[in-house]
Scaffold this motif. Structure first.
Motif, short mmCIF file in Angstrom:
data_model
loop_
_atom_site.label_atom_id
_atom_site.label_comp_id
_atom_site.label_asym_id
_atom_site.label_seq_id
_atom_site.Cartn_x
_atom_site.Cartn_y
_atom_site.Cartn_z
N MET A 15 0.83 -1.20 0.00
CA MET A 15 0.00 0.00 0.00
C MET A 15 0.87 1.26 0.00
N GLU A 16 2.01 1.23 0.68
CA GLU A 16 2.96 2.36 0.63
C GLU A 16 3.47 2.55 -0.79
N VAL B 194 1.98 1.68 -3.59
CA VAL B 194 0.87 2.20 -4.42
C VAL B 194 0.69 3.70 -4.20
N ARG B 195 0.77 4.14 -2.96
CA ARG B 195 0.61 5.58 -2.67
C ARG B 195 1.71 6.41 -3.32
N GLU B 196 2.89 5.82 -3.50
CA GLU B 196 4.02 6.52 -4.10
C GLU B 196 3.95 6.60 -5.63
#
Length: 61
Positions: A55-56, A58-60
């Protein structure tokens, strides 16, 4: 490509599959990625991530 797995499936077969997926992504071009995502485990091999780490990533993007 995202392949989700339960933590109990962190084994040699998953390690081999993650290696193949990583090779595929390198050959497929910059717009393609491969992620093997486990529920909570953070395996110590390329291409495999915990859900939290994924998820980190993907956020980046």
């Amino acid at each position: 490509m995202v392949e989700t797995k339960g933590d109990h499936l962190d084994n040699d077969e998953s390690k081999k599959k993650a290696k193949i997926g990583d090779q595929w992504a390198k050959l497929a071009g910059k717009q393609y990625k491969y992620y093997m995502v486990f529920e909570t485990k953070q395996p110590d091999y390329p291409g495999a991530h915990s859900m939290e780490r994924f998820m980190e990533i993907v956020r980046e993007l």
